[in-house]
Write an enzyme that holds these catalytic residues in place. Structure first.
Site, short mmCIF file in Angstrom:
data_model
loop_
_atom_site.label_atom_id
_atom_site.label_comp_id
_atom_site.label_asym_id
_atom_site.label_seq_id
_atom_site.Cartn_x
_atom_site.Cartn_y
_atom_site.Cartn_z
CG PHE A 53 -2.02 -1.00 1.12
CD1 PHE A 53 -1.74 -2.35 1.31
CD2 PHE A 53 -3.31 -0.61 0.83
CE1 PHE A 53 -2.75 -3.30 1.18
CE2 PHE A 53 -4.32 -1.55 0.69
CZ PHE A 53 -4.04 -2.90 0.88
CB THR A 177 4.07 -4.42 22.42
OG1 THR A 177 4.48 -4.78 21.09
CG2 THR A 177 5.24 -3.85 23.17
CD GLU A 235 3.37 -5.26 14.98
OE1 GLU A 235 4.12 -5.29 13.99
OE2 GLU A 235 3.62 -4.60 16.01
N1 UDP Z 1 0.74 3.53 4.87
C1 UDP Z 1 0.52 4.33 3.75
N2 UDP Z 1 0.27 5.66 3.91
C2 UDP Z 1 0.23 6.25 5.15
C3 UDP Z 1 0.47 5.43 6.28
C4 UDP Z 1 0.74 4.08 6.10
O1 UDP Z 1 0.55 3.85 2.62
O2 UDP Z 1 0.01 7.47 5.23
C5 UDP Z 1 0.94 2.08 4.67
C6 UDP Z 1 2.32 1.78 4.08
O3 UDP Z 1 2.23 0.64 3.26
C7 UDP Z 1 3.13 1.50 5.33
C8 UDP Z 1 2.12 0.76 6.18
O4 UDP Z 1 0.87 1.40 5.90
O5 UDP Z 1 4.29 0.76 5.04
C9 UDP Z 1 2.39 0.76 7.68
O6 UDP Z 1 2.70 2.06 8.15
P1 UDP Z 1 4.18 2.44 8.62
O7 UDP Z 1 5.16 1.81 7.71
O8 UDP Z 1 4.24 3.93 8.77
O9 UDP Z 1 4.26 1.74 10.05
P2 UDP Z 1 5.61 1.31 10.81
O10 UDP Z 1 6.28 0.26 9.97
O11 UDP Z 1 6.46 2.55 10.96
O12 UDP Z 1 5.11 0.77 12.12
#
Ligand code: UDP
Ligand code: MN
Length: 284
Positions: A53, A177, A235
Site C-alpha cells: 500500500f 506488546t 499488528e
Molecule cells: N501507509 C501508507 N500511507 C500512510 C500510512 C501508512 O501507505 O500514510 C501504509 C504503508 O504501506 C506503510 C504501512 O501502511 O508501510 C504501515 O505504516 P508504517 O510503515 O508507517 O508503520 P511502521 O512500519 O512505521 O510501524
C-alpha cells in the site's frame, strides 16, 4: 541435481530455533536448500502476488521497493506486484523482468495513519475474494517503506506464514506488546503467546490470506464499535489471529530487519530492511 545429504544427527544450525512446537519451520539462512525448494515449486508452476500500500506520501517508497524487488524477490518466478494507492499518477513506470507485472489499484485514503494501516486488512480481504484467487497462488503482504537487500525466494512460501518482529525475538512473553485490554478483540493474556509477529510481513495461499484478513478486519470493526483501537493496530489483531491459527511457517528477522537494531551474530543475512523515514513528515 547433486547436493549433500541431510544428516539426521547434525542440525545445520544450533544457534537459533529452527522449528516451532507445532512443527512449523522457522526460516533462517543455512537451514534449507534453495535449489531443492525451487525445483519443487517449479513443478507446480506457481504464481506469486506481492502486495503493498502506498497511500498519500508513501508513494515515495514505491520506486526503491520495486527496483530492489526486481533484483532480489522471487527472481525467476512469476510475480505480480499489486500496488494499492490513492495517487495513481505518482506511481513510476518501471521496466520489469520477464514473467513479472505491476498492477496499480486504486484504494481509499483515511486521515489517520493508523486507519490507513489497519484498512489494509479490509482491502486485502476484498481482493482475495474477488481477484487474487484467479491471478495468483500465494500472496506476500508487506509494508512499502522497505527495500530488498538480499535474496527472498520460495523458501518463504507456505499456506499461512508470519514473520518474527525484529525488535522482539527472544524476549520474555510478558514483554511482547500484545493488546492487554481484555475488552479488545485483540486481547492476549500475559501467560499466552508464542512469538510476536510483525504487522508488515505475512502471507500464504489466497484462501488463508482471505481468512486472516477477514478475521482482523472484523475484529477491528467490533473494537471500533466499542471505541477501542488495539495498541499496535493491525499488528495486534494479526498477533491474536496467529495465536489461535498458528502459522505453518515463520520467517526469521532476516526477512524484516531494521538496521537501527544493529547486526546481531545470528543474523547472517538482511534480506528486507526498513527505509528510514521522518514519521511526522511522511504520515501527515
Ligand atoms: N501507509 C501508507 N500511507 C500512510 C500510512 C501508512 O501507505 O500514510 C501504509 C504503508 O504501506 C506503510 C504501512 O501502511 O508501510 C504501515 O505504516 P508504517 O510503515 O508507517 O508503520 P511502521 O512500519 O512505521 O510501524
Ligand atoms: Mn513500515
Amino acid at each position: 541435481m547433486l547436493y549433500e545429504k541431510p544428516d539426521a544427527l547434525k542440525p545445520p544450525r544450533t544457534d537459533i530455533l529452527m522449528m516451532t512446537p507445532w512443527f512449523a519451520p522457522i526460516v533462517w539462512n543455512g537451514t534449507y536448500n534453495i535449489d531443492v525448494l525451487t525445483a519443487q515449486f517449479q513443478q507446480r508452476d506457481l504464481r506469486i502476488g506481492l502486495t503493498v500500500f502506498a497511500i498519500k506520501k508513501y508513494t515515495v517508497f514505491v520506486q526503491t521497493f520495486i527496483e530492489t524487488a526486481e533484483k532480489y524477490f522471487m527472481v525467476g518466478h512469476k510475480v505480480t506486484y499489486y500496488v494499492f494507492t490513492d495517487r495513481v499518477s505518482d506511481i513510476p513506470i518501471m521496466e520489469l523482468a520477464e514473467g513479472r507485472r505491476l498492477m496499480v489499484l486504486r484504494a481509499p485514503t483515511y486521515q489517520r495513519w493508523q486507519e490507513v494501516s489497519m484498512r489494509r486488512m479490509e482491502i486485502l480481504r476484498d481482493y482475495s475474494r474477488q481477484r487474487f484467487t484467479d491471478e495468483v497462488d500465494y500472496l506476500v503482504c508487506v509494508d512499502v517503506d522497505m527495500r530488498f537487500n538480499d535474496e527472498v525466494g520460495v523458501e518463504i512460501l507456505s499456506d499461512r506464514f508470519g514473520t518474527l518482529h525484529p525488535g522482539m525475538y527472544g524476549v520474555p512473553r510478558k514483554i511482547y506488546t500484545y493488546e492487554r485490554n481484555p475488552q479488545s478483540e485483540a486481547f492476549i493474556p500475559l501467560d499466552e503467546g508464542d512469538f510476536y509477529y510483525a504487522g508488515g510481513y505475512f502471507g500464504g495461499n489466497v484462501e488463508e490470506v482471505y481468512k486472516l484478513t477477514s478475521f482482523c478486519h472484523n475484529a477491528m470493526m467490533a473494537d471500533k464499535a466499542k471505541n477501542i483501537e488495539a495498541i499496535w493496530h493491525d499488528e495486534s489483531y494479526l498477533n491474536k489471529y496467529f495465536l489461535y491459527h498458528k502459522p505453518t511457517k515463520i520467517l526469521s528477522p532476516e526477512y524484516l530487519w531494521d538496521d537501527s537494531f544493529g547486526i546481531p551474530k545470528f543474523l547472517k543475512r538482511r534480506r528486507f530492511v526498513t527505509v528510514p523515514k521522518k514519521h511526522n513528515e511522511i504520515r501527515n
